[in-house]
Write a protein that holds these residues in place. Structure first.
Motif, PDB file in Angstrom:
ATOM      1  N   VAL A 178      62.517-105.288  13.519  1.00  0.00           N
ATOM      2  CA  VAL A 178      63.811-105.680  14.091  1.00  0.00           C
ATOM      3  C   VAL A 178      63.619-106.874  15.015  1.00  0.00           C
ATOM      4  O   VAL A 178      64.262-107.906  14.876  1.00  0.00           O
ATOM      5  CB  VAL A 178      64.446-104.492  14.847  1.00  0.00           C
ATOM      6  N   ILE A 179      62.747-106.697  15.990  1.00  0.00           N
ATOM      7  CA  ILE A 179      62.297-107.778  16.869  1.00  0.00           C
ATOM      8  C   ILE A 179      60.805-107.548  17.076  1.00  0.00           C
ATOM      9  O   ILE A 179      60.291-106.466  16.758  1.00  0.00           O
ATOM     10  CB  ILE A 179      63.048-107.789  18.230  1.00  0.00           C
ATOM     11  N   PRO A 180      60.049-108.516  17.600  1.00  0.00           N
ATOM     12  CA  PRO A 180      58.626-108.287  17.811  1.00  0.00           C
ATOM     13  C   PRO A 180      58.368-107.027  18.627  1.00  0.00           C
ATOM     14  O   PRO A 180      58.947-106.831  19.698  1.00  0.00           O
ATOM     15  CB  PRO A 180      58.179-109.548  18.567  1.00  0.00           C
ATOM     16  N   GLY A 181      57.540-106.147  18.083  1.00  0.00           N
ATOM     17  CA  GLY A 181      57.189-104.914  18.774  1.00  0.00           C
ATOM     18  C   GLY A 181      58.075-103.728  18.463  1.00  0.00           C
ATOM     19  O   GLY A 181      57.790-102.620  18.915  1.00  0.00           O
ATOM     20  N   ILE A 182      59.131-103.928  17.671  1.00  0.00           N
ATOM     21  CA  ILE A 182      60.035-102.820  17.351  1.00  0.00           C
ATOM     22  C   ILE A 182      60.335-102.807  15.863  1.00  0.00           C
ATOM     23  O   ILE A 182      60.762-103.816  15.289  1.00  0.00           O
ATOM     24  CB  ILE A 182      61.357-102.905  18.140  1.00  0.00           C
ATOM     25  N   ARG A 183      60.104-101.662  15.230  1.00  0.00           N
ATOM     26  CA  ARG A 183      60.466-101.444  13.835  1.00  0.00           C
ATOM     27  C   ARG A 183      61.452-100.284  13.767  1.00  0.00           C
ATOM     28  O   ARG A 183      61.365 -99.334  14.545  1.00  0.00           O
ATOM     29  CB  ARG A 183      59.230-101.098  12.987  1.00  0.00           C
ATOM     30  N   ALA A 184      62.362-100.350  12.821  1.00  0.00           N
ATOM     31  CA  ALA A 184      63.340 -99.279  12.635  1.00  0.00           C
ATOM     32  C   ALA A 184      63.431 -98.950  11.156  1.00  0.00           C
ATOM     33  O   ALA A 184      63.215 -99.799  10.293  1.00  0.00           O
ATOM     34  CB  ALA A 184      64.709 -99.697  13.175  1.00  0.00           C
ATOM     35  N   GLY A 185      63.752 -97.703  10.859  1.00  0.00           N
ATOM     36  CA  GLY A 185      63.866 -97.293   9.467  1.00  0.00           C
ATOM     37  C   GLY A 185      64.094 -95.808   9.338  1.00  0.00           C
ATOM     38  O   GLY A 185      64.799 -95.200  10.155  1.00  0.00           O
ATOM     39  N   PHE A 186      63.481 -95.194   8.330  1.00  0.00           N
ATOM     40  CA  PHE A 186      63.676 -93.760   8.102  1.00  0.00           C
ATOM     41  C   PHE A 186      62.370 -93.104   7.665  1.00  0.00           C
ATOM     42  O   PHE A 186      61.446 -93.750   7.183  1.00  0.00           O
ATOM     43  CB  PHE A 186      64.767 -93.519   7.050  1.00  0.00           C
ATOM     44  N   GLU A 187      62.314 -91.790   7.854  1.00  0.00           N
ATOM     45  CA  GLU A 187      61.251 -90.946   7.326  1.00  0.00           C
ATOM     46  C   GLU A 187      61.889 -89.796   6.565  1.00  0.00           C
ATOM     47  O   GLU A 187      62.878 -89.208   7.034  1.00  0.00           O
ATOM     48  CB  GLU A 187      60.363 -90.403   8.451  1.00  0.00           C
ATOM     49  N   TYR A 188      61.325 -89.485   5.416  1.00  0.00           N
ATOM     50  CA  TYR A 188      61.827 -88.400   4.562  1.00  0.00           C
ATOM     51  C   TYR A 188      60.733 -87.347   4.407  1.00  0.00           C
ATOM     52  O   TYR A 188      59.559 -87.674   4.211  1.00  0.00           O
ATOM     53  CB  TYR A 188      62.206 -88.935   3.185  1.00  0.00           C
ATOM     54  N   TYR A 189      61.142 -86.062   4.493  1.00  0.00           N
ATOM     55  CA  TYR A 189      60.224 -84.945   4.287  1.00  0.00           C
ATOM     56  C   TYR A 189      60.870 -83.960   3.317  1.00  0.00           C
ATOM     57  O   TYR A 189      62.026 -83.570   3.495  1.00  0.00           O
ATOM     58  CB  TYR A 189      59.918 -84.242   5.612  1.00  0.00           C
ATOM     59  N   GLY A 190      60.114 -83.573   2.286  1.00  0.00           N
ATOM     60  CA  GLY A 190      60.643 -82.667   1.273  1.00  0.00           C
ATOM     61  C   GLY A 190      59.758 -81.454   1.071  1.00  0.00           C
ATOM     62  O   GLY A 190      58.563 -81.470   1.383  1.00  0.00           O
ATOM     63  N   GLU A 191      60.349 -80.396   0.536  1.00  0.00           N
ATOM     64  CA  GLU A 191      59.619 -79.202   0.120  1.00  0.00           C
ATOM     65  C   GLU A 191      60.051 -78.895  -1.303  1.00  0.00           C
ATOM     66  O   GLU A 191      61.211 -78.569  -1.552  1.00  0.00           O
ATOM     67  CB  GLU A 191      59.917 -78.030   1.057  1.00  0.00           C
ATOM     68  N   TYR A 192      59.114 -79.037  -2.242  1.00  0.00           N
ATOM     69  CA  TYR A 192      59.436 -78.973  -3.661  1.00  0.00           C
ATOM     70  C   TYR A 192      58.886 -77.727  -4.353  1.00  0.00           C
ATOM     71  O   TYR A 192      59.055 -77.561  -5.556  1.00  0.00           O
ATOM     72  CB  TYR A 192      58.903 -80.220  -4.371  1.00  0.00           C
ATOM     73  N   GLY A 193      58.212 -76.842  -3.605  1.00  0.00           N
ATOM     74  CA  GLY A 193      57.710 -75.610  -4.189  1.00  0.00           C
ATOM     75  C   GLY A 193      56.320 -75.746  -4.775  1.00  0.00           C
ATOM     76  O   GLY A 193      55.642 -76.776  -4.626  1.00  0.00           O
ATOM     77  N   PRO A 194      55.827 -74.684  -5.462  1.00  0.00           N
ATOM     78  CA  PRO A 194      54.464 -74.682  -6.027  1.00  0.00           C
ATOM     79  C   PRO A 194      54.267 -75.831  -7.007  1.00  0.00           C
ATOM     80  O   PRO A 194      55.143 -76.135  -7.811  1.00  0.00           O
ATOM     81  CB  PRO A 194      54.380 -73.325  -6.738  1.00  0.00           C
ATOM     82  N   ILE A 195      53.099 -76.447  -6.934  1.00  0.00           N
ATOM     83  CA  ILE A 195      52.830 -77.623  -7.753  1.00  0.00           C
ATOM     84  C   ILE A 195      52.855 -77.302  -9.246  1.00  0.00           C
ATOM     85  O   ILE A 195      53.176 -78.168 -10.071  1.00  0.00           O
ATOM     86  CB  ILE A 195      51.472 -78.252  -7.351  1.00  0.00           C
ATOM     87  N   ASP A 196      52.548 -76.039  -9.624  1.00  0.00           N
ATOM     88  CA  ASP A 196      52.535 -75.683 -11.040  1.00  0.00           C
ATOM     89  C   ASP A 196      53.896 -75.247 -11.552  1.00  0.00           C
ATOM     90  O   ASP A 196      54.078 -75.040 -12.761  1.00  0.00           O
ATOM     91  CB  ASP A 196      51.511 -74.575 -11.301  1.00  0.00           C
ATOM     92  N   ARG A 197      54.865 -75.102 -10.646  1.00  0.00           N
ATOM     93  CA  ARG A 197      56.219 -74.745 -11.053  1.00  0.00           C
ATOM     94  C   ARG A 197      57.193 -75.220  -9.978  1.00  0.00           C
ATOM     95  O   ARG A 197      57.668 -74.433  -9.151  1.00  0.00           O
ATOM     96  CB  ARG A 197      56.343 -73.232 -11.263  1.00  0.00           C
ATOM     97  N   LEU A 198      57.497 -76.509 -10.009  1.00  0.00           N
ATOM     98  CA  LEU A 198      58.368 -77.086  -8.996  1.00  0.00           C
ATOM     99  C   LEU A 198      59.762 -76.467  -9.082  1.00  0.00           C
ATOM    100  O   LEU A 198      60.237 -76.083 -10.154  1.00  0.00           O
ATOM    101  CB  LEU A 198      58.450 -78.597  -9.172  1.00  0.00           C
ATOM    102  N   LEU A 199      60.402 -76.384  -7.927  1.00  0.00           N
ATOM    103  CA  LEU A 199      61.743 -75.814  -7.864  1.00  0.00           C
ATOM    104  C   LEU A 199      62.744 -76.716  -8.574  1.00  0.00           C
ATOM    105  O   LEU A 199      62.573 -77.946  -8.611  1.00  0.00           O
ATOM    106  CB  LEU A 199      62.163 -75.632  -6.408  1.00  0.00           C
ATOM    107  N   PRO A 200      63.833 -76.147  -9.112  1.00  0.00           N
ATOM    108  CA  PRO A 200      64.910 -76.981  -9.645  1.00  0.00           C
ATOM    109  C   PRO A 200      65.600 -77.726  -8.513  1.00  0.00           C
ATOM    110  O   PRO A 200      65.474 -77.357  -7.333  1.00  0.00           O
ATOM    111  CB  PRO A 200      65.841 -75.966 -10.311  1.00  0.00           C
ATOM    112  N   ALA A 201      66.336 -78.765  -8.856  1.00  0.00           N
ATOM    113  CA  ALA A 201      66.957 -79.635  -7.856  1.00  0.00           C
ATOM    114  C   ALA A 201      67.748 -78.875  -6.785  1.00  0.00           C
ATOM    115  O   ALA A 201      67.643 -79.198  -5.596  1.00  0.00           O
ATOM    116  CB  ALA A 201      67.841 -80.668  -8.548  1.00  0.00           C
ATOM    117  N   PRO A 202      68.561 -77.847  -7.137  1.00  0.00           N
ATOM    118  CA  PRO A 202      69.316 -77.149  -6.086  1.00  0.00           C
ATOM    119  C   PRO A 202      68.438 -76.388  -5.107  1.00  0.00           C
ATOM    120  O   PRO A 202      68.881 -76.050  -4.006  1.00  0.00           O
ATOM    121  CB  PRO A 202      70.206 -76.181  -6.883  1.00  0.00           C
TER     122      PRO A 202
END
Length: 247
Positions: A178-202
């Motif tokens: 944004v200006i020197p020394g300052i950044r802005a944005g977003f962070e996303y965190y998800g939980e998708y279930g077991p790697i061998d059987r991922l959860l459906p979208a809902p």
């Protein structure tokens, strides 16, 4: 993370003591570092998922993270999570050890990749599994204006009283100068279930934070406000990470 109306899928978690997307930043060889992770849940989980669980509603978590630069590519760390429950009681909630590797690259390189391996013990207040292992690949890009880092995390409980299937929990960070020394944005965190059987979208869990990264004369501060988009257990979370470099 934040609970939406409806059924929370098995394995959904309240806000952890460390809410962070890892990048290529490392302690210099022979240098110590300290990061203070702080997060507070003003509107969170009010019913336990198992007997003895600490509820996240009005919970304050403070986790010192001590680190040491082993080489230019390897860093070791120790977490000591502490939490204050909604009724004002103070608890120590375990400890975790980690090793972080970032592949060597040219000084002017923008792309980076690496791996963080973390082994931890947690009290029954915050996890049904006393021991857990986290494998966190780190893939990213940084230039003067943009930072993008993706962590496709595999989180595995190791205790015998719970499932030992690895869960896929991706994390993504995008910020812009944004200006020197300052950044802005977003962070996303998800939980998708077991790697061998991922959860459906809902059944997936999504949490999004608006974040700022500020450099205050060598003191780095990450601040964010998070809100659950789907199936998360906490409605709102405030988080901060304050990094104190030591030579």
């Amino acid at each position: 993370m934040m609970a939406m109306l409806g059924v929370v899928p098995p394995g959904a978690h309240a806000a952890p003591d460390e809410i962070q997307v890892y990048t290529e930043e490392m302690d210099d060889p022979g240098a110590f570092g300290l990061e203070l992770h702080v997060n507070y849940v003003p509107d969170g989980k009010r019913e336990p998922s198992y007997p003895g669980e600490m509820l996240s509603n009005h919970r304050l978590q403070v986790t010192p993270e001590f680190s040491y630069g082993v080489t230019k590519s390897l860093e070791a760390g120790l977490y000591l999570p502490v939490a204050m429950s909604g009724d004002g009681e103070l608890y120590a909630n375990g400890l975790r050890l980690r090793l972080k590797y970032i592949a060597p690259r040219a000084e002017d390189a923008h792309f980076f990749w690496g791996m963080n391996v973390e082994l931890g013990y947690s009290s029954h207040r915050v996890s049904e599994s006393a021991m857990a292992l986290e494998l966190r690949p780190i893939i990213g890009y940084r230039d003067e204006r943009w930072l993008l880092s993706f962590n496709p995390i595999l989180d595995t409980d190791l205790s015998t009283n719970v499932s030992r299937k690895s869960n896929f929990e991706p994390a993504l960070k995008v910020t812009h100068s944004v200006i020197p020394g300052i950044r802005a944005g977003f962070e996303y965190y998800g939980e998708y279930g077991p790697i061998d059987r991922l959860l459906p979208a809902p059944g997936l869990t999504h949490t999004l934070y608006g974040v700022m990264d500020v450099d205050l004369n060598g003191l780095d501060v990450n601040f964010g406000i998070g809100h659950g988009l789907q199936n998360a257990e906490d409605q709102w979370i405030a988080k901060a990470i304050i990094a104190f470099p030591f030579k």
